[in-house]
Design an enzyme around this catalytic site. Sequence first.
Site, short mmCIF file in Angstrom:
data_model
loop_
_atom_site.label_atom_id
_atom_site.label_comp_id
_atom_site.label_asym_id
_atom_site.label_seq_id
_atom_site.Cartn_x
_atom_site.Cartn_y
_atom_site.Cartn_z
N LYS A 1 0.82 -1.21 0.00
CA LYS A 1 0.00 0.00 0.00
C LYS A 1 0.87 1.28 0.00
O LYS A 1 2.09 1.19 0.02
CB LYS A 1 -0.93 -0.02 1.22
C1 LIG Z 1 -9.72 -2.71 -1.10
C2 LIG Z 1 -9.16 -3.37 0.12
N1 LIG Z 1 -9.90 -3.39 1.24
C3 LIG Z 1 -9.44 -3.95 2.36
C4 LIG Z 1 -8.20 -4.55 2.42
C5 LIG Z 1 -7.76 -5.22 3.68
O1 LIG Z 1 -6.57 -4.68 4.19
P1 LIG Z 1 -5.56 -5.57 5.06
O2 LIG Z 1 -4.85 -6.49 4.14
O3 LIG Z 1 -4.66 -4.54 5.68
O4 LIG Z 1 -6.38 -6.28 6.07
C6 LIG Z 1 -7.40 -4.55 1.29
C7 LIG Z 1 -6.07 -5.18 1.34
O5 LIG Z 1 -5.50 -5.67 0.44
C8 LIG Z 1 -7.89 -3.95 0.10
O6 LIG Z 1 -7.16 -3.96 -1.02
#
Ligand SMILES: Cc1ncc(COP(=O)(O)O)c(C=O)c1O
Length: 406
Positions: A199
Amino acid sequence: MDGATGIVNPIPYGRQSISEEDIQAVVDVLRSDWITQGPRITEFEAALADSVGAADAVACSSGTAALHLIMCALGLGPEDVVVTTPLTFLATANAARFTSARVVFCDIDPETFNLDPNRFEAIAKEATGRKKVVVPVHFAGLPCDMPAIHGIADRYGWMVVEDGCHALGAAYENATGEETKVGASRDSLMTAFSFHPVKAITTGEGGAVTTNDPGLASRLRQFRNHGTEKNPEKFRYPEFGMDGEAPNPWYYEMTVLGYNYRMTDLQAALGRSQLERLSRFIRRRREIAQRYQAAFADIPLIRFQKIPAGYHSAWHLFVLLIDFKKLGKSRCAVMESLRENGVLTQVHYLPLHLQPYYRDTLGTGPVDFPNAEAYYERALSIPLFPAMAAEDVARVIQAVREVLTG
Ligand SMILES: Cc1ncc(COP(=O)(O)O)c(C=O)c1O
């Protein structure tokens, strides 16, 4: 040589950029008294809120946790409905399901790949539920048409919360033409972010919610920490909590069923250090994206995400839509040729309505969301991250051109 791939210096589709300052910031925490949730969390939350222009930020253990905290803070349950796009990571819809809320998917706009406001309006008019929530996802870093979604939500009594996990550092013009950063939560109640290594900034694992509503911020913090309340003014049983006028220092009350979604000070120190380079990271991502757009503009088999005027993408992903049928090669074969040339690619995402869990529970399947499915047939994410050197970008361009035009 990479042991896993057998390829010399493979270029992943995304990766973190860690500086000596980042390392020092984490080491400083390791040498301090606090390594769990402590003073660095407060500093990171303030810096993040300031960076996006929101009143508050609540740091937590992942983007998934951030989305779940949002659903908890809204008090969702089985009688409630959550609309989102099928073109997202599992966590967006799953977070709603964690509360037993009903998920309804809404197809994307075929040009921007974001939730289509017109289709949302059709659903918003019809869908029933005690609480009604829409979760736009700023896909690949491009903000959704938030003024339109906000307007529709207001008209039909829906709440808006944003999945900004791809879009820290992105911005759009609001209804009055003013630039609004994703996370400012001007067109929504709350925005979720993820700090996973691919990210915009990373804390290893990590996430946050930004909001302008102090009541929601306090509920988010409560759910983050087992549903506990330490504010003496809110004690339900002061006979246990108070010693006369003074609160008992050990005392807390658990009033709702919460979680351990805390971030550590180690992560927060890294996040704060990374945040200082956010605008540099986004600038470099944009430069690379523009290089790709120029380099592939003459290949008729390729299409890109449309960035409407007034929108500033955070360029989390660079997705090529490739007409594999016309090319006469499968996506798998293209990925393999690129891999042999040291270019690693990924597919974001199989639309959620085609995941077995959602097929089983919602009865969804192929042809239900034709725009998301048409996108999926052609999508391929190529490497895009700030630490890519000019030679890496050139290598990707050459490899993609070779496999698509050679
Ligand atoms: C659009 C979206 N929402 C939520 C998430 C969830 O984040 P995390 O991986 O930090 O739990 C991601 C992670 O890849 C994502 O791309």
